[in-house]
Scaffold this motif. Structure first.
Motif, PDB file in Angstrom:
ATOM      1  N   GLN A  47       0.826  -1.207   0.000  1.00 26.63           N
ATOM      2  CA  GLN A  47       0.000   0.000   0.000  1.00 26.63           C
ATOM      3  C   GLN A  47       0.860   1.257   0.000  1.00 26.63           C
ATOM      4  OE1 GLN A  47      -2.843  -0.424   3.229  1.00 26.63           O
ATOM      5  NE2 GLN A  47      -3.217  -2.539   2.637  1.00 26.63           N
ATOM      6  N   LEU A 153       0.169   6.592   3.772  1.00 27.98           N
ATOM      7  CA  LEU A 153      -1.093   5.942   4.105  1.00 27.98           C
ATOM      8  C   LEU A 153      -1.980   6.837   4.955  1.00 27.98           C
ATOM      9  CD1 LEU A 153       0.265   2.418   5.113  1.00 27.98           C
ATOM     10  CD2 LEU A 153      -0.699   3.088   2.918  1.00 27.98           C
ATOM     11  N   SER A 154      -3.288   6.704   4.752  1.00 22.15           N
ATOM     12  CA  SER A 154      -4.271   7.363   5.612  1.00 22.15           C
ATOM     13  C   SER A 154      -5.231   6.286   6.123  1.00 22.15           C
ATOM     14  CB  SER A 154      -5.062   8.427   4.833  1.00 22.15           C
ATOM     15  OG  SER A 154      -4.208   9.442   4.359  1.00 22.15           O
ATOM     16  N   PHE A 155      -5.593   6.365   7.406  1.00 20.89           N
ATOM     17  CA  PHE A 155      -6.456   5.346   8.002  1.00 20.89           C
ATOM     18  C   PHE A 155      -7.050   5.870   9.298  1.00 20.89           C
ATOM     19  CE2 PHE A 155      -2.183   4.812   9.636  1.00 20.89           C
ATOM     20  CZ  PHE A 155      -2.359   4.609  10.988  1.00 20.89           C
ATOM     21  N   ARG A 164      -2.166   9.691   9.376  1.00 21.83           N
ATOM     22  CA  ARG A 164      -1.524   9.727   8.066  1.00 21.83           C
ATOM     23  C   ARG A 164      -0.010   9.622   8.246  1.00 21.83           C
ATOM     24  NH1 ARG A 164      -3.520  14.205   4.111  1.00 21.83           N
ATOM     25  NH2 ARG A 164      -3.718  12.405   2.698  1.00 21.83           N
ATOM     26  N   LEU A 219      -3.588   0.863  13.324  1.00 21.55           N
ATOM     27  CA  LEU A 219      -4.503   0.626  12.211  1.00 21.55           C
ATOM     28  C   LEU A 219      -5.716  -0.181  12.664  1.00 21.55           C
ATOM     29  CD1 LEU A 219      -5.067   0.783   9.143  1.00 21.55           C
ATOM     30  CD2 LEU A 219      -3.738  -1.326   8.898  1.00 21.55           C
ATOM     31  N   THR A 223      -6.772   0.589   5.251  1.00 23.52           N
ATOM     32  CA  THR A 223      -6.332   1.939   4.929  1.00 23.52           C
ATOM     33  C   THR A 223      -7.301   2.547   3.915  1.00 23.52           C
ATOM     34  OG1 THR A 223      -4.888   1.090   3.181  1.00 23.52           O
ATOM     35  CG2 THR A 223      -3.922   1.389   5.369  1.00 23.52           C
TER      36      THR A 223
END
Length: 238
Positions: A47, A153-155, A164, A219, A223
């Motif tokens: 990712q 990544l953003s989640f 992020r 997490l 994501t």
């Protein structure tokens, strides 16, 4: 022997020697949870590569290449020596003041990353300046090869807050994780990022283990894909 998170990450990334690989694989065979952790880590790596792909596929900007190709400055001309005289106290004081000013100016202007993070009560870090702006508005698809800040990544974490990952491209690349709070983006972890061999930008798919571990432990769920990331941005990360 207990296998650490760092060992699992190194195994998943192919960075262990043969003896260590055997040790980890024996542990994985006996513990399905370790196999799941390796699979999660490899999925995060994929990712991250996808998130930074637009910047990695761009050619290195010509103005950056020009800096590397520029010839070294010619040696300074030799100046005849003059008789040395003793300096008086006011002159030494002036020299000390000039040195102090030079250090202050170099810290202010030669370390751009310093302005992106500030320390708040309790010693915690918070995003500021250009980094805070990037976390608020920049999408992973917007990453450019010549941009100083890259978003990964953003989640959402376990509390529902958005987090992020990011990389600050500077003399010593810095990676980190920022999570959104009521008073801005808190930065629970930063770590020096590796630089690609022969390249002018940090390796997007090689975030340091401390940052990856922070991502994995926070997490909750998947994501965000590009559409979900855009919707979260447009909603102010609320």
């Amino acid at each position: 022997m207990r296998i650490t998170d760092e060992q699992l990450m190194a195994y998943a990334d192919g960075e262990l020697d043969a003896a260590a690989v055997v040790e980890v694989e024996v542990a994985i065979a006996a513990d399905p949870a370790l196999a799941e952790a390796v699979a999660r880590h490899r999925a995060l790596r994929r990712q991250l590569r996808d998130a930074f792909a637009p910047a990695l596929d761009e050619p290195v900007p010509e103005h950056l290449l020009a800096r590397v190709r520029a010839p070294a400055a010619p040696a300074a001309a030799v100046v005849p020596l003059r008789p040395r005289r003793r300096w008086a106290l006011p002159e030494w004081a002036g020299l000390a003041a000039a040195l102090a000013l030079g250090v202050a100016l170099s810290q202010a202007f030669l370390q751009p990353g310093e302005a992106d993070l500030r320390t708040v009560a309790g010693g915690a870090l918070r995003a500021d300046g250009a980094l805070a702006q990037a976390l608020d508005h920049q999408l992973a698809a917007d990453n450019r090869a010549d941009a100083r800040i890259a978003i990964g990544l953003s989640f959402r974490d376990g509390s529902g807050a958005y987090c992020r990952s990011f990389v600050l491209r500077q003399a010593r690349p810095l990676a980190g994780l920022a999570c959104r709070g009521d008073d801005g983006w808190h930065v629970p972890v930063t770590s020096e990022a590796a630089a690609e061999n022969g390249e002018l930008r940090p390796a997007a798919a090689a975030l340091p283990p401390a940052v990856l571990l922070a991502v994995e432990t926070r997490l909750a769920g998947d994501t965000l894909d590009a559409d979900a990331e855009r919707r979260a941005r447009d909603a102010g990360w609320r």
